[in-house]
Design an enzyme around this catalytic site. Structure first.
Site, PDB file in Angstrom:
ATOM      1  N   HIS A 193      36.393 131.410  76.645  1.00 29.49           N
ATOM      2  CA  HIS A 193      35.678 131.170  75.398  1.00 29.49           C
ATOM      3  C   HIS A 193      34.377 130.409  75.675  1.00 29.49           C
ATOM      4  O   HIS A 193      33.907 129.601  74.874  1.00 29.49           O
ATOM      5  CB  HIS A 193      36.575 130.372  74.443  1.00 29.49           C
ATOM      6  CG  HIS A 193      36.418 130.700  72.986  1.00 29.49           C
ATOM      7  ND1 HIS A 193      37.424 131.236  72.228  1.00 29.49           N
ATOM      8  CD2 HIS A 193      35.374 130.546  72.139  1.00 29.49           C
ATOM      9  CE1 HIS A 193      37.012 131.391  70.978  1.00 29.49           C
ATOM     10  NE2 HIS A 193      35.772 130.986  70.897  1.00 29.49           N
ATOM     11  N   TYR A 205      40.539 137.335  65.001  1.00 25.03           N
ATOM     12  CA  TYR A 205      41.507 136.225  65.052  1.00 25.03           C
ATOM     13  C   TYR A 205      42.652 136.651  64.148  1.00 25.03           C
ATOM     14  O   TYR A 205      42.442 136.771  62.920  1.00 25.03           O
ATOM     15  CB  TYR A 205      40.892 134.932  64.496  1.00 25.03           C
ATOM     16  CG  TYR A 205      39.894 134.264  65.405  1.00 25.03           C
ATOM     17  CD1 TYR A 205      40.302 133.609  66.558  1.00 25.03           C
ATOM     18  CD2 TYR A 205      38.532 134.253  65.095  1.00 25.03           C
ATOM     19  CE1 TYR A 205      39.377 132.972  67.390  1.00 25.03           C
ATOM     20  CE2 TYR A 205      37.611 133.618  65.914  1.00 25.03           C
ATOM     21  CZ  TYR A 205      38.049 132.980  67.063  1.00 25.03           C
ATOM     22  OH  TYR A 205      37.151 132.353  67.883  1.00 25.03           O
ATOM     23  N   SER A 239      31.791 139.717  66.206  1.00 16.58           N
ATOM     24  CA  SER A 239      32.708 138.625  65.879  1.00 16.58           C
ATOM     25  C   SER A 239      33.241 138.772  64.459  1.00 16.58           C
ATOM     26  O   SER A 239      32.493 139.118  63.537  1.00 16.58           O
ATOM     27  CB  SER A 239      31.964 137.286  66.000  1.00 16.58           C
ATOM     28  OG  SER A 239      32.754 136.245  65.457  1.00 16.58           O
ATOM     29  N   LYS A 246      41.652 138.746  74.439  1.00 21.49           N
ATOM     30  CA  LYS A 246      40.565 137.908  74.967  1.00 21.49           C
ATOM     31  C   LYS A 246      41.068 136.477  75.038  1.00 21.49           C
ATOM     32  O   LYS A 246      41.503 135.931  74.016  1.00 21.49           O
ATOM     33  CB  LYS A 246      39.356 137.989  74.032  1.00 21.49           C
ATOM     34  CG  LYS A 246      38.208 137.042  74.363  1.00 21.49           C
ATOM     35  CD  LYS A 246      37.020 137.291  73.440  1.00 21.49           C
ATOM     36  CE  LYS A 246      35.790 136.483  73.817  1.00 21.49           C
ATOM     37  NZ  LYS A 246      35.855 135.089  73.363  1.00 21.49           N
TER      38      LYS A 246
HETATM   39  C1  LIG Z   1      28.008 130.147  69.608  1.00 25.39           C
HETATM   40  C2  LIG Z   1      29.240 130.834  70.087  1.00 25.39           C
HETATM   41  C3  LIG Z   1      30.105 131.417  69.171  1.00 25.39           C
HETATM   42  C4  LIG Z   1      31.253 132.079  69.623  1.00 25.39           C
HETATM   43  N1  LIG Z   1      32.030 132.704  68.698  1.00 25.39           N
HETATM   44  C5  LIG Z   1      33.112 133.390  69.121  1.00 25.39           C
HETATM   45  C6  LIG Z   1      33.899 134.101  68.191  1.00 25.39           C
HETATM   46  O1  LIG Z   1      33.615 134.144  67.001  1.00 25.39           O
HETATM   47  N2  LIG Z   1      34.998 134.740  68.656  1.00 25.39           N
HETATM   48  C7  LIG Z   1      35.344 134.728  70.000  1.00 25.39           C
HETATM   49  O2  LIG Z   1      36.355 135.308  70.378  1.00 25.39           O
HETATM   50  N3  LIG Z   1      34.582 134.079  70.900  1.00 25.39           N
HETATM   51  C8  LIG Z   1      33.490 133.428  70.503  1.00 25.39           C
HETATM   52  N4  LIG Z   1      32.703 132.800  71.420  1.00 25.39           N
HETATM   53  C9  LIG Z   1      32.993 132.946  72.845  1.00 25.39           C
HETATM   54  C10 LIG Z   1      32.284 134.175  73.451  1.00 25.39           C
HETATM   55  O3  LIG Z   1      32.881 135.363  72.993  1.00 25.39           O
HETATM   56  C11 LIG Z   1      32.337 134.231  74.970  1.00 25.39           C
HETATM   57  O4  LIG Z   1      33.673 134.154  75.390  1.00 25.39           O
HETATM   58  C12 LIG Z   1      31.513 133.145  75.653  1.00 25.39           C
HETATM   59  O5  LIG Z   1      30.353 132.840  74.944  1.00 25.39           O
HETATM   60  C13 LIG Z   1      31.155 133.640  77.054  1.00 25.39           C
HETATM   61  O6  LIG Z   1      30.461 132.678  77.743  1.00 25.39           O
HETATM   62  P1  LIG Z   1      28.859 132.614  77.880  1.00 25.39           P
HETATM   63  O7  LIG Z   1      28.366 132.082  76.572  1.00 25.39           O
HETATM   64  O8  LIG Z   1      28.687 131.680  79.007  1.00 25.39           O
HETATM   65  O9  LIG Z   1      28.362 134.008  78.164  1.00 25.39           O
HETATM   66  C14 LIG Z   1      31.559 132.120  70.999  1.00 25.39           C
HETATM   67  C15 LIG Z   1      30.683 131.530  71.912  1.00 25.39           C
HETATM   68  C16 LIG Z   1      29.543 130.900  71.478  1.00 25.39           C
HETATM   69  C17 LIG Z   1      28.606 130.300  72.491  1.00 25.39           C
HETATM   70  C1  LIG Z   2      34.123 130.572  63.902  1.00 19.90           C
HETATM   71  C2  LIG Z   2      34.347 129.983  65.251  1.00 19.90           C
HETATM   72  C3  LIG Z   2      35.799 129.796  65.483  1.00 19.90           C
HETATM   73  C4  LIG Z   2      33.646 130.790  66.285  1.00 19.90           C
HETATM   74  C5  LIG Z   2      33.993 130.460  67.704  1.00 19.90           C
HETATM   75  O1  LIG Z   2      34.896 131.029  68.266  1.00 19.90           O
HETATM   76  C6  LIG Z   2      33.212 129.500  68.463  1.00 19.90           C
HETATM   77  O2  LIG Z   2      32.292 128.871  67.916  1.00 19.90           O
HETATM   78  O3  LIG Z   2      33.480 129.350  69.688  1.00 19.90           O
END
Ligand SMILES: Cc1cc2nc3c(=O)[nH]c(=O)nc-3n(C[C@H](O)[C@H](O)[C@H](O)COP(=O)(O)O)c2cc1C
Ligand SMILES: CC(C)CC(=O)C(=O)O
Length: 366
Positions: A258, A140, A109, A234
């Site tokens: 997401h 991003y 990330s 994505k």
């Molecule tokens: C705590 C957390 C932080 C995340 N941070 C990002 C991120 O920084 N960038 C991003 O594109 N997606 C982020 N996501 C989304 C994940 O990349 C992903 O799409 C998602 O967690 C998939 O679903 P799952 O948690 O059910 O496996 C985040 C998800 C979670 C749970």
């Molecule tokens: C820094 C945040 C935007 C990270 C994220 O994508 C999330 O927490 O779902």
């Protein structure tokens, strides 16, 4: 914690919930608004059943997949999640080591609490001697294109092999658990390290990530002109946008909502997959994340046309339960479940996972 006593991703989540500050647990587990999509992602898999074939001679099962020239030992990648130091001291260093040990791809990330160069070095140090670990960088796009250029340069210098551009966040999703918990900032001593001293002339400064509703397809064209790396998008959810993305020359799509953290009430990604497959027509590889918790989920997604899946929360639960070893165990449990499911489906490998193996089911897993 005896990690060997944990056998499912859900058990890892339960341990993580016990160990973590509830504010951080909520940040990770939560989604936007009513969390309809968080639940839909899980239920989507539960509403599909598997219909196995028999007697096809499936003793040698190869789970490996090659994506943009990099081989992963299994089609289960680490989706990008922010702020790993919230859940374990070593943060993304632990995640990178777990990915390297499991021989799978980590999508780092942009909002990592360790800089991507250090993450890449940790992966290299943990990988077996003859093996080059693969890291992709989640980006991003920043409205200030100089910032974006600097971020791409950092990821490229670190050796990242693809850019995964998150396009579902013109504004940040509303996780109401965070509002209730007043969780708005990282604790002292933690920051988005990739955004530190971005221009080289701003010592100590860590910029905030900008979510920008200004972004358009022109920015994707701009990005493709400014990097040699494959660009994946994505968070495209509308099949028409998938077609447009391919027309703009992207190298792949990660079908993702997401994890239910941006627009609430969008469909489960697994439910959208057949339409995406049709829209993309095999022109670029399709990956999927959202709600993958079991080997059977992986098989359903692959059978319906994904080349690989990503897991987000399961890795964070692994880190919270046991750092690098916890994340490694989560990956190995998922690998074993996948292999077992492939065998029970009478498949000799991933190519035998075809759409006819998936049928609508009554009832839901949870
Ligand atoms: C705590 C957390 C932080 C995340 N941070 C990002 C991120 O920084 N960038 C991003 O594109 N997606 C982020 N996501 C989304 C994940 O990349 C992903 O799409 C998602 O967690 C998939 O679903 P799952 O948690 O059910 O496996 C985040 C998800 C979670 C749970
Ligand atoms: C820094 C945040 C935007 C990270 C994220 O994508 C999330 O927490 O779902």
């Amino acid at each position: 914690m005896d990690l060997d006593s944990l056998f499912t991703v859900d058990e890892f989540e339960a341990v993580a919930q016990r160990k973590l500050d509830p504010v951080y647990y909520d940040y990770i587990a939560g989604g936007s608004r009513d969390e309809v999509t968080v639940r839909a992602n899980l239920d989507g898999f539960g509403r599909l059943s598997l219909l196995p074939r028999v007697l096809r001679g499936s003793a040698q099962r190869d789970l490996a997949v090659t994506l943009f020239g990099a081989r992963s030992s299994m089609p289960i990648l680490i989706s990008p999640t922010a702020f790993h130091r919230l859940v374990c001291t070593e943060g993304e260093l632990a995640t990178a080591r777990a990915a390297a040990r499991a021989d799978t791809i980590m999508i780092a990330s942009m909002a990592s609490t360790v800089a991507v160069g250090e993450v890449a070095a940790a992966a290299r140090a943990a990988a077996p001697a003859d093996h080059e670990p693969t890291l992709w960088f989640q980006l991003y796009l920043q409205p200030d294109l100089d910032d974006t250029t600097a971020l791409i340069a950092r990821a490229t210098k670190a050796g990242c092999k693809a850019l995964v551009v998150t396009v579902d966040s013109p504004v940040l999703g509303a996780n109401e658990r965070n509002h209730r918990n007043r969780f708005h900032d990282l604790p002292p001593g933690m920051a988005c390290e990739n955004l530190r001293n971005l221009r080289g002339d701003e010592p100590g400064n860590v910029r905030q990530i900008a979510m920008s509703p200004e972004l358009s397809w022109d920015h994707i064209d701009w990005l493709r002109e400014h990097t040699e790396l494959p660009v994946l998008l994505k968070g495209v959810l509308h099949p028409e946008d998938a077609r447009i993305a391919v027309d703009h020359g992207v190298s792949g799509l990660l079908l993702s909502n997401h994890g239910g953290r941006q627009l609430d009430t969008v469909p489960a990604t697994i439910d959208l997959l057949p339409e995406f497959v049709e829209a993309v027509g095999g022109r670029v590889p399709l990956l999927l994340d959202g709600g993958v918790r079991r080997g059977t989920d992986v098989v359903k997604a692959l059978a319906l046309g994904a080349v690989a899946v990503g897991v987000g929360r399961p890795i964070v639960w692994g880190l919270a339960a046991g750092g690098e070893d916890g994340a490694t165990r989560v990956l190995e449990l998922l690998r074993d479940e996948l292999d077992h499911t492939v065998a029970l489906c009478g498949a000799r490998g991933l190519a035998d996972l075809t759409p006819d193996l998936v049928r609508p089911a009554a009832g839901s897993r949870r």
